[in-house]
Design a protein around this motif. Structure first.
Motif, PDB file in Angstrom:
ATOM      1  N   GLN A  97       0.903  -1.116   0.037  1.00 14.19           N
ATOM      2  CA  GLN A  97       0.217   0.105  -0.157  1.00 14.19           C
ATOM      3  C   GLN A  97       0.981   1.227   0.019  1.00 14.19           C
ATOM      4  O   GLN A  97       0.317   2.437   0.061  1.00 14.19           O
ATOM      5  N   ASN A  98       2.243   1.100  -0.125  1.00 15.42           N
ATOM      6  CA  ASN A  98       2.990   2.200   0.286  1.00 15.42           C
ATOM      7  C   ASN A  98       2.966   3.269  -1.082  1.00 15.42           C
ATOM      8  O   ASN A  98       2.350   2.877  -2.093  1.00 15.42           O
ATOM      9  N   ALA A  99       2.979   4.489  -0.621  1.00 16.89           N
ATOM     10  CA  ALA A  99       3.031   5.472  -1.730  1.00 16.89           C
ATOM     11  C   ALA A  99       4.164   5.783  -2.329  1.00 16.89           C
ATOM     12  O   ALA A  99       4.974   6.884  -1.875  1.00 16.89           O
ATOM     13  N   THR A 100       4.584   5.062  -3.341  1.00 19.30           N
ATOM     14  CA  THR A 100       5.896   5.152  -3.883  1.00 19.30           C
ATOM     15  C   THR A 100       5.833   4.601  -5.416  1.00 19.30           C
ATOM     16  O   THR A 100       4.550   4.165  -5.947  1.00 19.30           O
ATOM     17  N   PHE A 101       6.650   5.050  -6.193  1.00 19.49           N
ATOM     18  CA  PHE A 101       6.816   4.790  -7.463  1.00 19.49           C
ATOM     19  C   PHE A 101       8.204   4.205  -7.700  1.00 19.49           C
ATOM     20  O   PHE A 101       9.294   4.831  -7.444  1.00 19.49           O
ATOM     21  N   GLN A 102       8.365   3.172  -8.733  1.00 19.28           N
ATOM     22  CA  GLN A 102       9.668   2.737  -9.249  1.00 19.28           C
ATOM     23  C   GLN A 102      10.177   3.493 -10.263  1.00 19.28           C
ATOM     24  O   GLN A 102       9.641   3.903 -11.126  1.00 19.28           O
ATOM     25  N   PHE A 103      11.594   3.568 -10.126  1.00 26.12           N
ATOM     26  CA  PHE A 103      12.483   4.189 -11.125  1.00 26.12           C
ATOM     27  C   PHE A 103      12.639   2.931 -11.931  1.00 26.12           C
ATOM     28  O   PHE A 103      12.323   1.769 -11.850  1.00 26.12           O
ATOM     29  N   ALA A 104      13.226   3.083 -13.118  1.00 29.68           N
ATOM     30  CA  ALA A 104      13.687   2.338 -14.162  1.00 29.68           C
ATOM     31  C   ALA A 104      15.111   1.993 -14.103  1.00 29.68           C
ATOM     32  O   ALA A 104      15.793   2.447 -13.507  1.00 29.68           O
ATOM     33  N   ASP A 105      15.721   0.910 -14.658  1.00 29.24           N
ATOM     34  CA  ASP A 105      16.998   0.785 -14.797  1.00 29.24           C
ATOM     35  C   ASP A 105      17.753   1.401 -15.854  1.00 29.24           C
ATOM     36  O   ASP A 105      19.038   1.528 -15.891  1.00 29.24           O
ATOM     37  N   SER A 106      16.975   2.082 -16.744  1.00 31.25           N
ATOM     38  CA  SER A 106      17.555   2.997 -17.866  1.00 31.25           C
ATOM     39  C   SER A 106      16.851   4.175 -18.149  1.00 31.25           C
ATOM     40  O   SER A 106      15.692   4.411 -17.830  1.00 31.25           O
ATOM     41  N   PRO A 107      17.433   5.134 -18.830  1.00 31.53           N
ATOM     42  CA  PRO A 107      16.802   6.471 -19.206  1.00 31.53           C
ATOM     43  C   PRO A 107      15.682   6.075 -20.075  1.00 31.53           C
ATOM     44  O   PRO A 107      15.585   5.205 -20.942  1.00 31.53           O
ATOM     45  N   PRO A 108      14.668   7.134 -19.858  1.00 26.73           N
ATOM     46  CA  PRO A 108      14.747   8.243 -19.206  1.00 26.73           C
ATOM     47  C   PRO A 108      14.164   8.257 -17.826  1.00 26.73           C
ATOM     48  O   PRO A 108      14.097   9.193 -17.150  1.00 26.73           O
ATOM     49  N   ASN A 109      13.739   7.302 -17.241  1.00 31.78           N
ATOM     50  CA  ASN A 109      13.121   7.026 -15.982  1.00 31.78           C
ATOM     51  C   ASN A 109      13.776   6.245 -15.032  1.00 31.78           C
ATOM     52  O   ASN A 109      13.317   5.842 -13.865  1.00 31.78           O
ATOM     53  N   SER A 110      15.164   6.233 -15.089  1.00 33.47           N
ATOM     54  CA  SER A 110      16.127   5.818 -13.927  1.00 33.47           C
ATOM     55  C   SER A 110      16.226   6.872 -12.921  1.00 33.47           C
ATOM     56  O   SER A 110      15.822   8.243 -13.115  1.00 33.47           O
ATOM     57  N   PHE A 111      16.853   6.447 -11.927  1.00 33.85           N
ATOM     58  CA  PHE A 111      17.094   7.380 -10.918  1.00 33.85           C
ATOM     59  C   PHE A 111      17.947   8.579 -11.479  1.00 33.85           C
ATOM     60  O   PHE A 111      18.840   8.299 -12.136  1.00 33.85           O
ATOM     61  N   PRO A 112      17.621   9.734 -11.132  1.00 36.20           N
ATOM     62  CA  PRO A 112      18.394  10.768 -11.998  1.00 36.20           C
ATOM     63  C   PRO A 112      19.881  10.832 -11.697  1.00 36.20           C
ATOM     64  O   PRO A 112      20.695  11.272 -12.739  1.00 36.20           O
ATOM     65  N   LEU A 113      20.508  10.495 -10.490  1.00 38.57           N
ATOM     66  CA  LEU A 113      21.861  10.566 -10.510  1.00 38.57           C
ATOM     67  C   LEU A 113      22.648   9.417 -11.270  1.00 38.57           C
ATOM     68  O   LEU A 113      23.756   9.319 -11.462  1.00 38.57           O
ATOM     69  N   ALA A 114      21.822   8.522 -11.689  1.00 41.75           N
ATOM     70  CA  ALA A 114      22.594   7.496 -12.509  1.00 41.75           C
ATOM     71  C   ALA A 114      22.699   7.872 -13.885  1.00 41.75           C
ATOM     72  O   ALA A 114      23.659   7.219 -14.719  1.00 41.75           O
ATOM     73  N   GLU A 115      22.130   9.172 -14.190  1.00 45.09           N
ATOM     74  CA  GLU A 115      22.375   9.464 -15.738  1.00 45.09           C
ATOM     75  C   GLU A 115      23.298  10.569 -15.692  1.00 45.09           C
ATOM     76  O   GLU A 115      23.488  11.190 -16.819  1.00 45.09           O
ATOM     77  N   VAL A 116      24.022  11.019 -14.535  1.00 44.68           N
ATOM     78  CA  VAL A 116      25.284  11.989 -14.649  1.00 44.68           C
ATOM     79  C   VAL A 116      26.498  11.394 -14.614  1.00 44.68           C
ATOM     80  O   VAL A 116      26.873  10.075 -14.819  1.00 44.68           O
TER      81      VAL A 116
END
Length: 476
Positions: free
Chosen positions: A241-260
């Motif tokens: 029931q958590n209010a969360t959403f998953q990031f993805a393993d690849s851009p554009p929806n990966s965690f933003p620091l993984a793309e820098v």
């Protein structure tokens, strides 16, 4: 005759033009009406993405999950000098502005009525983060530029933002009432948290209300309200029931620091505070949050706020774990969770606001937090180890467990430290704030330039916009 003919031609041409003006001058590829599902999705994902980065690059420094070894004025507590991060004001006001558009649509278009409850929840959530960071902020007049031409909004007191009609607590109660009363057939679109399930949003709203009540508990007794919410049981109780959403393993929806740039993971390292807390509890989640650089597999942290530069041997300290850069599909942006709700209720019970035993809530919260981070709960962790419930230091245990599980969740751990003093944060090495740990974010310089009169009043109330001026709920 010539004038009459010319006038007739003008009338004919003008009439022909005006009859088809809207059709001729409308770009068929440019939508004129906002689609609420697209805007609502942007509010949820856009804020989560931006605050995910901000929470890592600034919030984790203030909460001392991480330390920065270079370009680190912010880590040395010059909070007026955002660098990699440290500027949450525009993130929050952009999300609040877009959410207000969703809320307006929900009240003017019957087809969008389903959005009213969730938009009220998001307004309360975003506002709570904003005022907890800065204190008094523009609120009641902040979104009226289009309607009332207010472009220099006054600052509302934090107390009024929390407790008056139209404020955080009121909006959460209204949100639940609106969702319970909704009888339309249109489903909620753009919902990255619950896929359109309004009951999920009700649970989110009620858990957020518990959190808000506990945040101001030193100013307003929350006993009756929290007991009622627990008795009703419509809150976050399982990780599903958590209010969360998953990031993805690849851009554009990966965690933003993984793309820098890769080098950023040589600049942000495990803090000494994190090393001490996790080692003291023999907590295996250290291997999820951090990546050991030691031959023996141990995790070494560095003091926050060092002068930095080439003399720092980054290879001798633990870096952020692979979940932040290579396995971001395992990482979720956390708005609110069942484990946090349990730990809030453990504190409420401990402090006598809830007629219950604190220990079961504490143990349930810890168990769910381990599952949230996909880490097996060690045998004895809650029964014989240093994390076993101890009534004599229970508040410290509760908040410390929130601190461990809440890494990456914006500025939350710093806010909770300000409220409770736990866990004990360490002095920074080269403080630019007279050795004191800040207790609020300063208003950005743009406010002084663009909203001078209102800013001046707020600055005077905060000792010249000082980071050492406590917010209303912070009673020391």
């Amino acid at each position: 005759m010539l004038r009459a003919t010319a006038l007739s031609l003008f009338v004919l041409l003008f009439g022909a033009c005006t009859n088809d003006f809207e059709e001729i001058n409308t770009n068929p590829n440019g939508p004129t009406a906002v689609q609420p599902e697209l805007l609502f999705r942007q509010v949820i994902y856009g804020y989560g993405n931006d605050m995910g980065r901000e929470g890592f690059t600034a919030g984790a420094l203030l909460g001392q999950h991480l330390a920065m070894t270079d370009f680190n004025l912010f880590d040395r507590h010059d909070l007026s000098s955002p660098q990699e991060g440290g500027d949450p004001w525009p993130i929050l006001y952009t999300a609040l502005r877009d959410n207000e558009s969703v809320l307006e649509l929900s009240r003017t278009s019957p087809a969008a009525a389903v959005y009213e409850g969730p938009a009220l929840v998001m307004k309360a959530y975003l506002t709570m983060t904003l005022t907890d960071l800065f204190g008094d902020v523009p609120y009641s007049e902040a979104f009226n530029a289009r309607r009332n031409e207010i472009t220099r909004p006054a600052y509302d007191s934090q107390e009024s933002i929390y407790v008056t009609p139209g404020g955080i607590l009121d909006n959460l109660e209204r949100a639940v009432a609106v969702m319970d009363a909704y009888s339309g057939v249109v489903t909620l679109g753009g919902d990255l948290l619950y896929g359109g399930d309004l009951e999920g949003w009700v649970r989110f709203a009620n858990s957020l209300r518990i959190k808000a009540l506990m945040r101001i508990a030193d100013r307003n007794d929350p006993s009756g309200a929290i007991q009622q919410l627990v008795d009703e049981g419509r809150m976050l109780t399982t990780n599903a029931q958590n209010a969360t959403f998953q990031f993805a393993d690849s851009p554009p929806n990966s965690f933003p620091l993984a793309e820098v740039r890769d080098g950023i993971f040589n600049v942000f390292l495990m803090s000494r505070t994190a090393e001490d807390v996790l080692a003291g509890l023999e907590d295996p989640r250290v291997g999820v949050h951090y990546l050991s650089n030691q031959d023996d597999g141990e995790f070494a942290g560095i003091q926050n706020g060092i002068l930095g530069g080439s003399s720092v041997a980054a290879d001798t300290f633990a870096r952020p774990g692979l979940i932040w850069r290579e396995r971001t599909g395992e990482l979720a942006f956390n708005y609110l969770t069942a484990w946090e709700t349990d730990l809030l209720l453990a504190e409420a019970a401990l402090r006598g606001f809830l007629d219950a035993d604190a220990r079961p809530y504490y143990e349930a919260g810890v168990t769910k937090a381990f599952a949230y981070w996909s880490t097996p709960l060690p045998d004895g962790y809650l029964t014989s180890g240093p994390a076993a419930y101890d009534a004599g230091r229970a508040l410290e245990q509760i908040i410390t467990q929130k601190w461990i599980a809440g890494i990456g969740n914006g500025y939350e751990s710093w806010i909770e430290w300000r409220r409770t003093g736990f866990p004990a944060l360490q002095p920074v090495a080269a403080s630019l704030n007279g050795e004191a740990i800040p207790v609020r974010m300063p208003y950005p310089n743009e406010e002084q330039a663009l909203n001078f009169e209102a800013f001046s009043v707020a600055a005077e109330a905060t000792q010249g916009n000082s980071v050492n001026a406590r917010v209303w709920w912070d009673t020391e």
